[in-house]
Design a protein around this motif. Structure first.
Motif, PDB file in Angstrom:
ATOM      1  N   ASN A 216       0.798  -1.226   0.000  1.00 25.15           N
ATOM      2  CA  ASN A 216       0.000   0.000   0.000  1.00 25.15           C
ATOM      3  C   ASN A 216       0.834   1.281   0.000  1.00 25.15           C
ATOM      4  N   VAL A 217       1.963   1.282  -0.732  1.00 22.96           N
ATOM      5  CA  VAL A 217       2.737   2.516  -0.864  1.00 22.96           C
ATOM      6  C   VAL A 217       2.518   3.183  -2.223  1.00 22.96           C
ATOM      7  N   GLY A 218       1.690   2.565  -3.077  1.00 28.25           N
ATOM      8  CA  GLY A 218       1.362   3.202  -4.354  1.00 28.25           C
ATOM      9  C   GLY A 218       2.074   2.636  -5.562  1.00 28.25           C
TER      10      GLY A 218
ATOM     11  N   SER B 234      -6.673   0.947  -2.079  1.00 29.44           N
ATOM     12  CA  SER B 234      -6.170   1.439  -0.796  1.00 29.44           C
ATOM     13  C   SER B 234      -5.906   0.289   0.178  1.00 29.44           C
ATOM     14  N   ARG B 235      -6.290  -0.916  -0.186  1.00 32.75           N
ATOM     15  CA  ARG B 235      -6.108  -2.057   0.705  1.00 32.75           C
ATOM     16  C   ARG B 235      -4.710  -2.652   0.537  1.00 32.75           C
ATOM     17  N   PRO B 236      -4.029  -2.982   1.657  1.00 31.76           N
ATOM     18  CA  PRO B 236      -2.715  -3.619   1.539  1.00 31.76           C
ATOM     19  C   PRO B 236      -2.822  -5.002   0.927  1.00 31.76           C
TER      20      PRO B 236
ATOM     21  N   VAL C 121       9.587   8.863  -3.852  1.00 25.18           N
ATOM     22  CA  VAL C 121       8.825   9.284  -2.678  1.00 25.18           C
ATOM     23  C   VAL C 121       7.400   9.596  -3.131  1.00 25.18           C
ATOM     24  N   THR C 122       6.470   8.715  -2.770  1.00 24.73           N
ATOM     25  CA  THR C 122       5.100   8.806  -3.264  1.00 24.73           C
ATOM     26  C   THR C 122       4.206   9.630  -2.332  1.00 24.73           C
TER      27      THR C 122
ATOM     28  N   LEU D 123       9.848   2.427  -3.492  1.00 26.74           N
ATOM     29  CA  LEU D 123       8.829   3.419  -3.173  1.00 26.74           C
ATOM     30  C   LEU D 123       8.713   3.608  -1.666  1.00 26.74           C
ATOM     31  N   LEU D 124       8.738   4.872  -1.260  1.00 25.89           N
ATOM     32  CA  LEU D 124       8.614   5.248   0.143  1.00 25.89           C
ATOM     33  C   LEU D 124       7.559   6.358   0.235  1.00 25.89           C
ATOM     34  N   PRO D 125       6.482   6.148   0.992  1.00 25.39           N
ATOM     35  CA  PRO D 125       5.422   7.150   1.049  1.00 25.39           C
ATOM     36  C   PRO D 125       5.825   8.366   1.872  1.00 25.39           C
ATOM     37  N   ALA D 126       5.529   9.546   1.333  1.00 27.07           N
ATOM     38  CA  ALA D 126       5.908  10.781   2.015  1.00 27.07           C
ATOM     39  C   ALA D 126       5.165  10.962   3.332  1.00 27.07           C
TER      40      ALA D 126
END
Length: 324
Positions: free
Chosen positions: A28-30, A48-50, A145-146, A104-107
C-alpha cells in the motif's frame, strides 16, 4: 493486452535504452498506482487495501528512446499465511534479473521496520559491502517518494532529508501519481539509469499478461472496491475459459462467453460476494463490460460463479490450483 493491433518490433535506433525495473516497497505505498500512471492506463489493480497485488505484473512503458518493463511486485511483508510466503517468493523471483530498482517510500509515513527489511533484502541481492562498512550498489537504486500531495512543503523537505540518510540512493524523486505531479521526472530518471539495449516488445503492447490473467485481476479489483476489511484476503479469481463464437455466429450477434470462478474461504462469505438479489455480481458485470469487451476483442458475456475453497491461503494444493 495491447492498446491496438499487434505489430512487429521495429529496429532499434542508436542510444536506445531498455530493460526491467523492479518496483518494490511495503504494501500500500502506491506501486500499482504509479505504474498505471506512468503507462497511462490500468495494467495493475490500484487499491487502498494492503496486499492487493498478488502477482508480478509487468507493465511496458515505451517512449521514443526507451522501453522499460515495470515489474509491479507484491508488497514485501512478514507473511502470516502460506500465500504470504509465496508472495514474498514472487518478489525474489522478480528481482533476479532486473536492471534497476525503484524503491517506493510514502511521504506521509515514517520509515519503519518494513522499509528496513526491504533495504536489507535489496543489499543482499544487489550490493557489496566495502571495508569501511559502506554499501556499493551493482545496479541503480532509485528512491521514489510517493503521495507528496499529502504533505505541506516544509514537512516534505524534512521527509526527503530523512530518506536521503536512510540509504545511498542513486537518485531520489518525489511524485504524486494520483495528481500526476512530477511523473515526467520519474519517467526521465528511470530511463536515464537504464542500460542501452534493443526494443523488446511492439510499441503498442502495454502488458505481458495473458487475457485471462488481466480479466481475473480486473474482476478482483472491482470486488475489492466494495468489500469489507476481512474479505479481500479471502478472495481469489480464476478465469476458467473464454469461449469465442465462430465468425459466422459472431456476424449474427453471438457474443463470447467468459467463465469465471470467484473463490472465498467460508460458506458464510458467499452471500457477501453475491449481494442481495445478486447486486454485487450485477454491479461488477456492468462496471467491467467495456474493458472486458476490449480485452476479448468482441462483445462478451461475463459468467461469474462464486465457490468455496476452504482455507485456500494456507493449503498448498489449493494455492497451486489457483495459480499461486
Amino acid at each position: 493486452m495491447t492498446t491496438g493491433p499487434r505489430s512487429s518490433v521495429p529496429s532499434t535506433p542508436a542510444g536506445y535504452r531498455s530493460g526491467f525495473t523492479a518496483v518494490v516497497g511495503r504494501p500500500n505505498v502506491g506501486k500499482s498506482t504509479l505504474i498505471n500512471a506512468l503507462i497511462g492506463t490500468q495494467v495493475a489493480i490500484a487499491s487502498s487495501r494492503p496486499e492487493t497485488t498478488r502477482k508480478a505484473i509487468r507493465g511496458i512503458l515505451t517512449t521514443p528512446g526507451a522501453q522499460l518493463v515495470l515489474v509491479d511486485t507484491p508488497g514485501i511483508h512478514r507473511p502470516r499465511t502460506l500465500l504470504g510466503r509465496r508472495l514474498n517468493d514472487v518478489v525474489d523471483e522478480s528481482l533476479a534479473d532486473v536492471d534497476e530498482v525503484a524503491f517506493l517510500l510514502p511521504a506521509d509515513q515514517e520509515i519503519g521496520p518494513g522499509d528496513r527489511m526491504i533495504l536489507s533484502r535489496l543489499r543482499t541481492a544487489f550490493a557489496r559491502r566495502t571495508e569501511d562498512g559502506k554499501f556499493v550498489w551493482r545496479i541503480p537504486l532509485i528512491a521514489i517518494v510517493t503521495k507528496i500531495d499529502e504533505l505541506a512543503r516544509p514537512r516534505l523537505v524534512d521527509r526527503l532529508l530523512e530518506i536521503q540518510s536512510f540509504a545511498d540512493f542513486t537518485e531520489i524523486v518525489p511524485v504524486s501519481a494520483l495528481k500526476r505531479d512530477n511523473l515526467d521526472e520519474v519517467r526521465r530518471v528511470l530511463v536515464e539509469h537504464m542500460p542501452e539495449g534493443p526494443q523488446m516488445y511492439p510499441s503498442d503492447q502495454i502488458s505481458e499478461e495473458r487475457p485471462e490473467e488481466t480479466i481475473a485481476e480486473l474482476i478482483r479489483g472491482a470486488f475489492l472496491e466494495d468489500l469489507d476489511d476481512e474479505l479481500p484476503h479471502s478472495l481469489a479469481v480464476v478465469v476458467d475459459s473464454i469461449e469465442r463464437p465462430d465468425s459466422e455466429d459472431a456476424a449474427h450477434g453471438e457474443k463470447a462467453r467468459v467463465f469465471v470462478s470467484v473463490y472465498v474461504e467460508r460458506d458464510s462469505q458467499k452471500p457477501i460476494i453475491i449481494g442481495h438479489g445478486a447486486e454485487h455480481l450485477v454491479r461488477v458485470k456492468r462496471r467491467l463490460r467495456t474493458p472486458i469487451n476490449r480485452i476479448v476483442g468482441m462483445r462478451s458475456v461475463l459468467e461469474l460463479h462464486v465457490k468455496v475453497a476452504k482455507s485456500w491461503q494456507s493449503d498448498p494444493k489449493k494455492l497451486d490450483r489457483l495459480g499461486f
